[in-house]
Design a protein around this motif. Sequence first.
Motif, PDB file in Angstrom:
ATOM      1  N   LEU A 139     -41.670  49.677   1.758  1.00 34.11           N
ATOM      2  CA  LEU A 139     -41.844  49.222   3.125  1.00 34.11           C
ATOM      3  C   LEU A 139     -42.522  47.947   3.017  1.00 34.11           C
ATOM      4  O   LEU A 139     -43.611  47.472   2.813  1.00 34.11           O
ATOM      5  N   TYR A 140     -41.401  46.735   3.434  1.00 34.07           N
ATOM      6  CA  TYR A 140     -41.715  45.505   3.230  1.00 34.07           C
ATOM      7  C   TYR A 140     -41.625  44.868   4.694  1.00 34.07           C
ATOM      8  O   TYR A 140     -41.367  45.652   5.755  1.00 34.07           O
ATOM      9  N   PRO A 141     -42.570  43.796   5.050  1.00 33.28           N
ATOM     10  CA  PRO A 141     -42.428  43.316   6.072  1.00 33.28           C
ATOM     11  C   PRO A 141     -40.824  42.973   6.543  1.00 33.28           C
ATOM     12  O   PRO A 141     -39.934  42.492   5.522  1.00 33.28           O
ATOM     13  N   ARG A 177     -53.625  39.177   6.591  1.00 31.10           N
ATOM     14  CA  ARG A 177     -54.382  40.193   5.666  1.00 31.10           C
ATOM     15  C   ARG A 177     -53.690  41.551   5.697  1.00 31.10           C
ATOM     16  O   ARG A 177     -53.620  42.298   4.892  1.00 31.10           O
ATOM     17  N   VAL A 178     -53.106  41.848   6.885  1.00 34.61           N
ATOM     18  CA  VAL A 178     -51.811  43.066   7.097  1.00 34.61           C
ATOM     19  C   VAL A 178     -50.945  43.035   5.762  1.00 34.61           C
ATOM     20  O   VAL A 178     -50.803  44.074   5.091  1.00 34.61           O
ATOM     21  N   GLU A 179     -50.353  41.851   5.753  1.00 34.19           N
ATOM     22  CA  GLU A 179     -49.114  41.597   4.807  1.00 34.19           C
ATOM     23  C   GLU A 179     -49.711  41.935   3.467  1.00 34.19           C
ATOM     24  O   GLU A 179     -49.187  42.563   2.362  1.00 34.19           O
ATOM     25  N   LEU A 232     -48.490  44.936   1.225  1.00 31.68           N
ATOM     26  CA  LEU A 232     -47.683  44.845  -0.073  1.00 31.68           C
ATOM     27  C   LEU A 232     -48.332  45.205  -1.224  1.00 31.68           C
ATOM     28  O   LEU A 232     -47.456  45.286  -2.207  1.00 31.68           O
ATOM     29  N   ASN A 233     -49.531  45.750  -1.279  1.00 26.51           N
ATOM     30  CA  ASN A 233     -50.227  46.256  -2.674  1.00 26.51           C
ATOM     31  C   ASN A 233     -50.619  47.428  -2.319  1.00 26.51           C
ATOM     32  O   ASN A 233     -50.940  47.859  -3.308  1.00 26.51           O
ATOM     33  N   ASP A 234     -50.435  48.070  -1.385  1.00 25.68           N
ATOM     34  CA  ASP A 234     -51.089  49.739  -1.050  1.00 25.68           C
ATOM     35  C   ASP A 234     -49.906  50.522  -1.696  1.00 25.68           C
ATOM     36  O   ASP A 234     -48.711  50.337  -1.124  1.00 25.68           O
TER      37      ASP A 234
END
Length: 423
Positions: free
Chosen positions: A358-360, A342-344, A348-350
Amino acid sequence: MAKFYVRNEKSQESGEFELLESTLGAPVVDISGFKAKVGAYTYDNGFTETASCQSAITYIDGAKGELLYRGYPIEELAEKKNYIEVCYLLLHGELPNSDEYESFERDIRTKSYPHEGIKYLFRAFPDNGHPMAILSSAVSALSAFHHQHLNIKDDEEFMEMARRIIAKIPTIAAYTYRHSMGYPLIYPDMDRYFTENFLYMMRAFPTGKTQIRDVEVRALDKIFMLHADHEQNASTTTVRAVGSTGAHPYAAVVAGINALWGRAHGGANESVIAQLQMIGSVENVDKFIKKAKDPNDPFRLMGFGHRVYKNFDPRARVLKKLRDELRETIGISSKLIEIADRVEEIALNDEYFVKRNLYPNIDFYSGTILEALGIRKKMFTPIFVIGRTVGWITHLIEQKKDPKQKIYRPRQRYIGKTKRSVP
Ligand code: CMC
């Protein structure tokens, strides 16, 4: 040769500097003699624009999300090679043939026993001491047992020194873990491959059978490989700085271990899991994302962002795939993975994360995989150490062989008091 011109408007001094081409990526300006020519030093907070050395080991293209070890893409190595082959590649510049691999791998197995004296150190530490503190002390002690490595003269001695620490680090890391759990220390089993042996030393007891699945060995082997090197990151730069003073190579590695411990660097893998535990449920994710975006809140989303990657970290891509495969093969699924998903998805869309690229990163996925392998959170950063030791030692060897190598000694911009008399 292309030139680079600098003019100091204040002093009217000007200088011409060489633009040195790189085999891949941006060229660099050689600023040797900068102060003498233009009357000023350069200022580069956090070294974001400065190449501190020349290196032929690892290449990163942060915009593309590309990582090459000695020219080979990390994704291909992860698909086709094991960690020990990659260690050989980093150290020697080429992949081993089958004879070279056999002899290198055998040597690593036989060097996996630390001196018995190392074991007695553990008695001095409290059970609840952080494994990184104990690991760094034990590796520091290792330099006392191998003082011959202070006077290295030829290639064979360099490789002996490198193979010795690569082989012993997993044993010392496993001792560290077992001590912290109050378990008996387990010797290495020389019949086992490097990564299997590490899992064995973590899990075994003097009696009874130890269960280690091939799928677990392969997963951990990939984790070691993906952490093996990452050019001039904070810990590698620390290793080079200490190495540049002529200190013992293992003392330089210890400095790297301590630099890696920080949450902004290798300590992030432990912090990712701690943060997912703190978030606690999928419903709470939005609240924490809001905190991460608040400029007045120091809270950061652990496992997101990278100094160099402004695209998906290629190591994270490999680990994401591995995690999905493990979901099917060993059936990993947990509340933490649901929260992580859910965090990812949100990040990724925010707009906040998208705008700042800012990617994982690697640490976002490694923690959930290590958890699935039954490894405790406090051992995540020591596992990063096991993987990265080969990178640190390869950089040290490259540096020691460079005839132009100098002691690291940066300048500063002084902003303190001007000279005054003591009243
Ligand atoms: N969560 C929220 N905001 C962030 C994050 C994050 N994880 N990372 C960066 N930002 C924001 C930061 O606040 C800044 O915003 P603004 O422009 O509004 O001031 C902007 O993004 C740029 O950040 P920065 O701190 O200037 O970037 P940096 O290159 O100095 O830092 C980093 C890189 C990895 C230290 C940072 O992204 C971070 O702290 N991430 C979390 C810790 C982490 O996961 N570390 C593991 C790195 S990968 C493994 C390794 O190589 O060791």
